[in-house]
Design an enzyme around this catalytic site. Sequence first.
Site, PDB file in Angstrom:
ATOM      1  N   SER A 105       0.814  -1.217   0.000  1.00 37.77           N
ATOM      2  CA  SER A 105       0.000   0.000   0.000  1.00 37.77           C
ATOM      3  C   SER A 105       0.844   1.262   0.000  1.00 37.77           C
ATOM      4  O   SER A 105       2.017   1.244   0.390  1.00 37.77           O
ATOM      5  CB  SER A 105      -0.903   0.041   1.232  1.00 37.77           C
ATOM      6  OG  SER A 105      -1.676  -1.121   1.312  1.00 37.77           O
TER       7      SER A 105
HETATM    8  N1  SAH Z   1       0.459  -5.762   4.271  1.00 40.17           N
HETATM    9  C1  SAH Z   1       1.197  -6.004   3.051  1.00 40.17           C
HETATM   10  C2  SAH Z   1       0.446  -5.669   1.795  1.00 40.17           C
HETATM   11  C3  SAH Z   1      -0.791  -6.417   1.642  1.00 40.17           C
HETATM   12  S1  SAH Z   1      -1.260  -6.855  -0.015  1.00 40.17           S
HETATM   13  C4  SAH Z   1       2.519  -5.288   3.021  1.00 40.17           C
HETATM   14  O1  SAH Z   1       2.831  -4.555   3.958  1.00 40.17           O
HETATM   15  O2  SAH Z   1       3.247  -5.479   2.063  1.00 40.17           O
HETATM   16  C5  SAH Z   1      -2.433  -8.062   0.481  1.00 40.17           C
HETATM   17  C6  SAH Z   1      -1.811  -9.379   0.868  1.00 40.17           C
HETATM   18  O3  SAH Z   1      -2.829 -10.170   1.434  1.00 40.17           O
HETATM   19  C7  SAH Z   1      -1.263 -10.145  -0.333  1.00 40.17           C
HETATM   20  O4  SAH Z   1       0.035 -10.566  -0.104  1.00 40.17           O
HETATM   21  C8  SAH Z   1      -2.231 -11.328  -0.434  1.00 40.17           C
HETATM   22  O5  SAH Z   1      -1.633 -12.488  -0.953  1.00 40.17           O
HETATM   23  C9  SAH Z   1      -2.657 -11.504   1.004  1.00 40.17           C
HETATM   24  N2  SAH Z   1      -3.930 -12.199   1.172  1.00 40.17           N
HETATM   25  C10 SAH Z   1      -5.023 -12.123   0.391  1.00 40.17           C
HETATM   26  N3  SAH Z   1      -5.989 -12.912   0.856  1.00 40.17           N
HETATM   27  C11 SAH Z   1      -5.512 -13.514   1.975  1.00 40.17           C
HETATM   28  C12 SAH Z   1      -6.060 -14.452   2.913  1.00 40.17           C
HETATM   29  N4  SAH Z   1      -7.292 -14.939   2.783  1.00 40.17           N
HETATM   30  N5  SAH Z   1      -5.279 -14.832   3.946  1.00 40.17           N
HETATM   31  C13 SAH Z   1      -4.010 -14.350   4.093  1.00 40.17           C
HETATM   32  N6  SAH Z   1      -3.453 -13.466   3.233  1.00 40.17           N
HETATM   33  C14 SAH Z   1      -4.186 -13.054   2.187  1.00 40.17           C
END
Ligand code: SAH
Length: 215
Positions: free
Chosen positions: A65
């Site tokens: 983000s």
């Molecule tokens: N917090 C992260 C960015 C998040 S992007 C950072 O600091 O870089 C969203 C992330 O959530 C992605 O890596 C995606 O693979 C993960 N994600 C999506 N659905 C998910 C789920 N059901 N359980 C765990 N992770 C998930």
Amino acid sequence: MRRKVDLAALRHKMVVEQIQDRGVADQRVLQAMETVLRHEFVPYTKARDAYGDGPLPIGQGQTISQPYITAYMTELLHLQPTDRVLEVGTGSGYQAALLGCICEQVYSIEIITTHYVRARKVLEGLDYTHIHLRLGDGRMGWEEEAPFDKVIVTAAARETVPPVLIDQLSVGGRLVIPVGATIREQRLLVFTKKKIRTIQEEDLAVRFVPLVERD
Ligand code: SAH
């Protein structure tokens, strides 16, 4: 020859101009943003853009983000150093590192193996050994380590918060999650768990990639 970029200066500029000047005032959050080497978490080819004012692709259709949104959501948690914190969506590991700068007990779940493996390597390399990572579906929370004082979800739910995450929140705990049927309708929701009920407040409009749903 390419000029060497002063990443510490870029990071400080990011904190002042993108975060502080836009109203984030929690000193713990500002200090963490100054401390965490964001350029270590973005893909190698994007290191020079790491302190820019926008989201960055991290592969597999996922993004890290915009720094402001990360700071804003972290502030919404009202973190205390003694909090046990759960993050759903480890991604690059950057948000987990921020949480780890402020709190001693941090747990983060990622569903995509490539991200889990890379985040683990980066976090270990930077000595964030107190951040516990797990590969799995974060919509189910982390039962063995619950309850959590704070929960942050960094991918969007379509309808509402997965109920298990509220179950795993301690009384007095706060949970922040983007929710919306389409990307245009997404808003941050903040849940505060009270003794007999959970209060829900609406906050900023945001744009997050959807939570991956695997049944
Ligand atoms: N917090 C992260 C960015 C998040 S992007 C950072 O600091 O870089 C969203 C992330 O959530 C992605 O890596 C995606 O693979 C993960 N994600 C999506 N659905 C998910 C789920 N059901 N359980 C765990 N992770 C998930």
